[in-house]
Design a protein around this motif. Structure first.
Motif, PDB file in Angstrom:
ATOM      1  N   LYS A 231      57.837  63.541 -17.370  1.00  0.00           N
ATOM      2  CA  LYS A 231      57.538  62.124 -17.082  1.00  0.00           C
ATOM      3  C   LYS A 231      58.208  61.650 -15.801  1.00  0.00           C
ATOM      4  CE  LYS A 231      57.830  60.774 -21.706  1.00  0.00           C
ATOM      5  NZ  LYS A 231      58.985  60.431 -22.455  1.00  0.00           N
ATOM      6  N   LEU A 232      59.439  62.124 -15.532  1.00  0.00           N
ATOM      7  CA  LEU A 232      60.283  61.482 -14.512  1.00  0.00           C
ATOM      8  C   LEU A 232      60.397  62.227 -13.185  1.00  0.00           C
ATOM      9  CD1 LEU A 232      63.192  60.471 -16.962  1.00  0.00           C
ATOM     10  CD2 LEU A 232      61.484  58.937 -15.972  1.00  0.00           C
ATOM     11  N   ALA A 233      60.080  63.535 -13.185  1.00  0.00           N
ATOM     12  CA  ALA A 233      60.256  64.319 -11.947  1.00  0.00           C
ATOM     13  C   ALA A 233      58.912  64.506 -11.253  1.00  0.00           C
ATOM     14  CB  ALA A 233      60.871  65.672 -12.291  1.00  0.00           C
ATOM     15  N   PRO A 234      58.925  64.824  -9.945  1.00  0.00           N
ATOM     16  CA  PRO A 234      57.659  65.100  -9.257  1.00  0.00           C
ATOM     17  C   PRO A 234      56.900  66.224  -9.963  1.00  0.00           C
ATOM     18  CG  PRO A 234      59.481  64.961  -7.688  1.00  0.00           C
ATOM     19  CD  PRO A 234      60.091  64.901  -9.051  1.00  0.00           C
ATOM     20  N   ALA A 235      55.573  66.133  -9.967  1.00  0.00           N
ATOM     21  CA  ALA A 235      54.742  67.076 -10.733  1.00  0.00           C
ATOM     22  C   ALA A 235      54.836  68.504 -10.196  1.00  0.00           C
ATOM     23  CB  ALA A 235      53.301  66.594 -10.727  1.00  0.00           C
ATOM     24  N   ASP A 236      55.304  68.653  -8.943  1.00  0.00           N
ATOM     25  CA  ASP A 236      55.390  70.015  -8.391  1.00  0.00           C
ATOM     26  C   ASP A 236      56.826  70.555  -8.385  1.00  0.00           C
ATOM     27  OD1 ASP A 236      56.407  68.319  -6.511  1.00  0.00           O
ATOM     28  OD2 ASP A 236      55.334  69.214  -4.799  1.00  0.00           O
ATOM     29  N   ALA A 237      57.744  69.845  -9.040  1.00  0.00           N
ATOM     30  CA  ALA A 237      59.138  70.332  -9.062  1.00  0.00           C
ATOM     31  C   ALA A 237      59.204  71.656  -9.815  1.00  0.00           C
ATOM     32  CB  ALA A 237      60.029  69.301  -9.759  1.00  0.00           C
ATOM     33  N   VAL A 238      60.014  72.589  -9.313  1.00  0.00           N
ATOM     34  CA  VAL A 238      60.256  73.843 -10.024  1.00  0.00           C
ATOM     35  C   VAL A 238      61.373  73.588 -11.031  1.00  0.00           C
ATOM     36  CG1 VAL A 238      61.169  76.194  -9.771  1.00  0.00           C
ATOM     37  CG2 VAL A 238      59.452  75.324  -8.157  1.00  0.00           C
ATOM     38  N   ILE A 239      61.181  74.085 -12.259  1.00  0.00           N
ATOM     39  CA  ILE A 239      62.167  73.862 -13.313  1.00  0.00           C
ATOM     40  C   ILE A 239      62.732  75.211 -13.744  1.00  0.00           C
ATOM     41  CG2 ILE A 239      62.589  72.868 -15.599  1.00  0.00           C
ATOM     42  CD1 ILE A 239      59.908  71.251 -15.106  1.00  0.00           C
ATOM     43  N   ALA A 240      64.064  75.326 -13.734  1.00  0.00           N
ATOM     44  CA  ALA A 240      64.720  76.571 -14.134  1.00  0.00           C
ATOM     45  C   ALA A 240      65.596  76.275 -15.342  1.00  0.00           C
ATOM     46  CB  ALA A 240      65.571  77.095 -12.978  1.00  0.00           C
ATOM     47  N   SER A 241      65.481  77.113 -16.371  1.00  0.00           N
ATOM     48  CA  SER A 241      66.326  76.915 -17.545  1.00  0.00           C
ATOM     49  C   SER A 241      67.431  77.956 -17.559  1.00  0.00           C
ATOM     50  CB  SER A 241      65.501  77.048 -18.829  1.00  0.00           C
ATOM     51  OG  SER A 241      66.394  77.078 -19.937  1.00  0.00           O
ATOM     52  N   ASN A 242      68.649  77.467 -17.840  1.00  0.00           N
ATOM     53  CA  ASN A 242      69.798  78.380 -17.903  1.00  0.00           C
ATOM     54  C   ASN A 242      70.002  78.919 -19.320  1.00  0.00           C
ATOM     55  OD1 ASN A 242      72.236  79.629 -16.897  1.00  0.00           O
ATOM     56  ND2 ASN A 242      73.383  78.047 -17.950  1.00  0.00           N
ATOM     57  N   THR A 243      68.981  78.817 -20.176  1.00  0.00           N
ATOM     58  CA  THR A 243      69.150  79.313 -21.540  1.00  0.00           C
ATOM     59  C   THR A 243      69.664  80.749 -21.551  1.00  0.00           C
ATOM     60  OG1 THR A 243      68.061  79.784 -23.630  1.00  0.00           O
ATOM     61  CG2 THR A 243      66.697  79.976 -21.679  1.00  0.00           C
ATOM     62  N   SER A 244      70.520  81.061 -22.537  1.00  0.00           N
ATOM     63  CA  SER A 244      71.051  82.424 -22.662  1.00  0.00           C
ATOM     64  C   SER A 244      70.102  83.313 -23.437  1.00  0.00           C
ATOM     65  CB  SER A 244      72.359  82.434 -23.451  1.00  0.00           C
ATOM     66  OG  SER A 244      73.228  81.449 -23.052  1.00  0.00           O
ATOM     67  N   SER A 245      69.180  82.705 -24.176  1.00  0.00           N
ATOM     68  CA  SER A 245      68.437  83.558 -25.112  1.00  0.00           C
ATOM     69  C   SER A 245      67.107  82.978 -25.575  1.00  0.00           C
ATOM     70  CB  SER A 245      69.288  83.783 -26.363  1.00  0.00           C
ATOM     71  OG  SER A 245      69.492  82.542 -27.016  1.00  0.00           O
ATOM     72  N   LEU A 246      66.938  81.671 -25.483  1.00  0.00           N
ATOM     73  CA  LEU A 246      65.746  81.059 -26.081  1.00  0.00           C
ATOM     74  C   LEU A 246      64.488  81.468 -25.330  1.00  0.00           C
ATOM     75  CD1 LEU A 246      67.143  77.445 -26.682  1.00  0.00           C
ATOM     76  CD2 LEU A 246      66.897  79.290 -28.354  1.00  0.00           C
ATOM     77  N   SER A 247      63.318  81.200 -25.946  1.00  0.00           N
ATOM     78  CA  SER A 247      62.051  81.585 -25.331  1.00  0.00           C
ATOM     79  C   SER A 247      61.713  80.659 -24.162  1.00  0.00           C
ATOM     80  CB  SER A 247      60.934  81.535 -26.371  1.00  0.00           C
ATOM     81  OG  SER A 247      59.691  81.638 -25.707  1.00  0.00           O
TER      82      SER A 247
END
Ligand code: NAD
Length: 286
Positions: free
Chosen positions: A108-124
């Motif tokens: 909802k809040l970030a530009p639609a083309d922003a790249v998103i990186a998750s630092n999850t250790s294990s989740l899908s």
């Protein structure tokens, strides 16, 4: 060549503050967000501590540390953190429901083309990507603790991550001075899967009275050349974080990852590790 100049980090805890420090040192304007004002302040202080340690050790000049600090903004406003941000790293707690809710807010809040990186250790990472209308823009970016000392970032390709997303995540990791490996999205990736297994086995040995915690740590360090013992490491990682990882691996990969009851008890007792002053060991000064 991809060069990112602004990074938003969501979550200012154990990992988030370290990632923000790496982004600042890489020359990026860095926004560090957390839900709690106290967490933001703690993150800012921890970053100051890393910079001060770097100055004392001669790894960074006072002028460079001041320039890096000037690139840091901290906030408890998610809308403010995400507005205009093109590279977002989430380092929120290891709970899928919480991460999916956060991704819905990012959508909802970030530009639609922003790249998103998750630092999850294990989740899908694939499940996280599916929460977005464009799943191609999310990948895993798994840093290690403590971020300012650890060289590796596991870059995790979700089922639908685009090549451009992977390339951008790798480029940011390299900008931060890290080495990368590319891993297909699979429970625990490479490192968390092996590490959780070693750590769980160490708790089983402690539970069975095979040896003391100190001697198990000493055996792995001096006998197997591990830089830290499994209990020293889990105290650094956080026992709650390790338990969440094991629960997920158990659900995804089967019986051999069942969390050791002694680890579960430690978490129930509030022995969450160094961050609260007590884990397997006690840290009275923290
Ligand atoms: P942590 O508990 O130290 O920090 C999490 C922070 O997130 C807290 O400050 C909390 O206030 C904040 N938070 C809570 N809800 C939030 C929300 N909705 N949005 C943003 N922030 C929120 O946890 P951590 O150890 O830093 O772990 C964060 C992530 O990094 C997890 O996915 C974990 O699996 C992963 N990770 C941890 C380690 C480690 O060694 N601890 C290593 C690699 C990856």
């Amino acid at each position: 060549m991809i060069v990112i100049t602004k990074v938003t980090v969501l979550g200012a805890g154990t990992m988030g503050h370290g990632i923000a420090h790496a982004a600042m040192m890489a020359g990026c304007d860095t926004v560090l967000y957390d839900v709690a004002p106290a967490a933001v302040e703690k993150g800012r202080r921890a970053i100051g501590g890393i910079l001060e340690e770097g100055i004392v050790r001669g790894n960074v000049t006072r002028a460079d540390a001041a320039a890096a600090t000037a690139r840091l903004t901290t906030t408890t406003s998610l809308a403010g953190a995400l507005s205009g941000s093109r590279f977002i790293i989430e380092a929120a707690p290891e709970q899928i429901g919480l991460k999916l809710a956060l991704l819905a807010d990012i959508e909802k809040l970030a530009p639609a083309d922003a790249v998103i990186a998750s630092n999850t250790s294990s989740l899908s990472v694939t499940e996280m990507a599916a929460a977005l209308s464009n799943p191609r823009r999310l990948a895993g970016m798994h840093f290690f603790n403590p971020v300012h000392k650890m060289k590796l970032v596991e870059v995790v390709r979700a089922l639908e991550s685009s090549d451009e997303t992977l390339q951008t995540v790798e480029a940011v990791a390299r900008q931060m001075g890290k080495e990368t490996v590319i891993v297909r999205d699979s429970a625990g990736f490479v490192t968390s899967r092996v590490n959780a297994m070693i750590g769980n086995e160490a708790f089983y040995m402690l539970q069975e009275g095979v040896a003391s915690a100190r001697d198990i740590d000493k055996a792995l360090k001096l006998g197997l050349n591990h830089p830290m013992g499994p209990f020293e490491l889990v105290d650094l990682v956080g026992l709650d974080t390790r338990l969440s990882v094991l629960e997920f691996l158990h659900k995804s990969l089967g019986e051999k990852y069942r969390p050791c009851p002694l680890l579960v008890q430690h978490v129930k007792a509030g022995r969450l590790g160094k961050k609260v002053g007590r884990g397997v060991y006690d840290y009275p000064a923290v």
